[in-house]
Design an enzyme around this catalytic site. Structure first.
Site, PDB file in Angstrom:
ATOM      1  N   TYR A 144       0.857  -1.192   0.000  1.00 13.82           N
ATOM      2  CA  TYR A 144       0.000   0.000   0.000  1.00 13.82           C
ATOM      3  C   TYR A 144       0.883   1.228   0.000  1.00 13.82           C
ATOM      4  O   TYR A 144       1.734   1.398   0.863  1.00 13.82           O
ATOM      5  CB  TYR A 144      -0.898  -0.016   1.240  1.00 13.82           C
ATOM      6  CG  TYR A 144      -1.814   1.185   1.363  1.00 13.82           C
ATOM      7  CD1 TYR A 144      -2.912   1.327   0.525  1.00 13.82           C
ATOM      8  CD2 TYR A 144      -1.576   2.157   2.330  1.00 13.82           C
ATOM      9  CE1 TYR A 144      -3.758   2.420   0.639  1.00 13.82           C
ATOM     10  CE2 TYR A 144      -2.425   3.261   2.453  1.00 13.82           C
ATOM     11  CZ  TYR A 144      -3.504   3.385   1.608  1.00 13.82           C
ATOM     12  OH  TYR A 144      -4.346   4.472   1.724  1.00 13.82           O
ATOM     13  N   ASP A 239       9.381   2.771  -0.721  1.00 18.40           N
ATOM     14  CA  ASP A 239       8.368   3.426   0.116  1.00 18.40           C
ATOM     15  C   ASP A 239       8.735   3.117   1.564  1.00 18.40           C
ATOM     16  O   ASP A 239       8.398   2.063   2.092  1.00 18.40           O
ATOM     17  CB  ASP A 239       6.979   2.896  -0.231  1.00 18.40           C
ATOM     18  CG  ASP A 239       5.891   3.435   0.693  1.00 18.40           C
ATOM     19  OD1 ASP A 239       6.227   4.142   1.666  1.00 18.40           O
ATOM     20  OD2 ASP A 239       4.710   3.131   0.445  1.00 18.40           O
ATOM     21  N   LYS A 267       5.272   9.358   8.622  1.00 19.32           N
ATOM     22  CA  LYS A 267       5.175   8.846   9.982  1.00 19.32           C
ATOM     23  C   LYS A 267       6.275   9.365  10.910  1.00 19.32           C
ATOM     24  O   LYS A 267       6.181  10.475  11.408  1.00 19.32           O
ATOM     25  CB  LYS A 267       5.089   7.328   9.962  1.00 19.32           C
ATOM     26  CG  LYS A 267       3.881   6.829   9.145  1.00 19.32           C
ATOM     27  CD  LYS A 267       3.639   5.369   9.277  1.00 19.32           C
ATOM     28  CE  LYS A 267       2.517   4.886   8.365  1.00 19.32           C
ATOM     29  NZ  LYS A 267       1.203   5.479   8.629  1.00 19.32           N
TER      30      LYS A 267
END
Length: 428
Positions: A144, A239, A267
């Site tokens: 994702y 990613d 994050k």
């Protein structure tokens, strides 16, 4: 536990927010029941609107690596907010966090800050296409990379939880330029490259998958992927929204000694505030506006509050020589404890772990990709989730998510969790 206040708040939210939540996995559709509304958090603990204390294993899906309301981060945000919350103009702190990120992460010269991991990955792919002059992208089933159209082709995490990996609203034109590979299967990637000769701009991958549970790369897989990209003039995008500044100071690139061409962050780099970033070597980043022709912009990009939180967070990580060792040791301790009690209670399981990421799968086979992750017994997971919740332990409300360990967890917390798993395992 009693969740009257949470239930009432959810009913109110459903009237004005689609599904009552602002991100789908929060709705508990994957596990059933009513979502928990958080009132506050501190260290390793959540405190909900009904006054329950929960040991937290999602940690805002990763950024709270040092615990909730970490004082240096909170203080940095408060002091910065007193001077203004947003300007839409350059600030010195943007340069400071950029300099530190470039210092900590291998193989990057420049970094551009954005507002989310989705935006970082979307921008990285646009930059890769602009730099290479090619259109197609290879992504991996179950990985994702946010909810940009290019990535909602068999995405993991929430898309899998809801059984709709191909979202309505994604056009056929977009879908045809996204090629789907099997995670940990280098031969499959080779076939895709051969079938789309000289059309592939980039390969984007979570170097450690976190949206089909925690799935490590097989030994040599990332290295082989790097070699393939080099041989075919394809850019390799890591990613590292989850893994960046979590698995090591330099993230997965450092941990696995594999260099990506473009790296995406989120994050941890924002200390818990909304943020994303993408970075690369000079020749690629200089293709970005205002230096080059690839356009990307954002009114709140480099927001001073997010930059203050992020700088305080990664400074703390950079200055603590033992932090990643402590995190790995705590995660290993939890892994061994959970494995012991599940085995003792004759529960079929597999546990995956890398650094401070870990996931429990209720299937006896190895979990190495999206297909094997999907074999897990979801009914067992639902019982496991709610059993732990009733014991005061909060894990991700989806079988397709990794757990994140925070340094704020004590060994007493870990023992409490292992005992809770033992109690729940007796009912499975």
């Amino acid at each position: 536990m009693i969740y009257k206040r949470s239930s009432a708040l959810f009913a109110e939210a459903e009237k004005v927010i689609p599904g009552g939540v602002n991100s789908p996995v929060r709705a508990f559709k994957g596990v059933g029941g009513t979502p928990i509304f958080v009132k506050e958090a501190k260290g390793a603990y959540l405190f909900d609107e009904d006054g329950n204390r929960l040991i937290d294993y999602i940690n805002s899906w990763g950024p709270m690596i040092l615990g909730h309301a970490h004082k240096p981060v909170v203080d940095a945000v408060v002091e910065k907010a007193k001077k203004g919350t947003s300007f839409g103009m350059p600030t010195e702190i943007e340069t400071k966090i950029a300099e530190l990120a470039v210092l900590m992460v291998p193989n990057i010269d420049k970094i551009r800050f954005v507002n989310s991991g989705t935006e970082a990955c979307m921008s990285a792919v646009r930059l890769a296409r602009g730099f290479t002059g090619k259109d197609k992208v290879i992504k991996f089933a179950g990985c994702y990379h946010g909810h940009s159209d290019s990535f909602l082709i068999q995405a993991g995490s929430g898309a899998s939880t809801f059984g709709t990996p191909n979202s309505p609203g994604v056009t056929q034109g977009t879908a045809k330029d996204t090629l789907l590979a099997k995670y940990n299967d280098i031969a499959n990637v080779e076939q895709l490259i051969k079938a789309n000769n000289n059309e592939i701009a980039c390969v984007i991958i979570e170097p450690v998958a976190g949206n089909m549970g925690c799935i490590p790369p097989k030994e040599g897989f990332l290295q082989a992927l790097r070699s393939l990209c080099d041989a075919h003039n394809i850019l390799l995008i890591f990613d590292e929204v989850m893994t960046g500044f979590r698995l090591a100071k330099g993230g997965a690139q450092e941990l696995f000694n594999v260099k990506a061409d473009i790296v995406c962050f989120g994050k941890v780099i924002g200390g818990g505030l909304p943020v994303g970033a993408f970075a690369a070597r000079n020749e690629i980043m200089n293709y970005l506006a205002p230096l080059g022709p690839v356009y990307q912009a954002g009114t709140l990009s480099g927001n001073p509050l997010a930059m203050a939180a992020g700088l305080a967070m990664i400074s703390a990580l950079n200055n603590d020589a033992e932090i990643f060792k402590r995190l790995e040791e705590k995660t290993k301790y939890l892994h061994q404890g959970i494995a012991n009690v599940l085995t003792q209670n004759n529960v079929v399981y597999t546990i995956n772990r890398v650094g401070s990421m870990i996931s429990v799968h209720f299937d006896e086979g190895a979990v190495t990709d999206f297909d094997t992750a999907a074999k897990g017994n979801n009914d067992t997971f639902k019982k496991f989730f709610h059993g732990l919740l009733n014991q005061g332990v909060y894990i991700a409300p989806s079988a397709f998510e990794t757990w994140f360990i925070t340094d704020a967890l004590t060994y007493e917390d870990l023992d409490f969790t292992i005992n809770a798993v033992n109690q729940v395992a007796k009912t499975l």
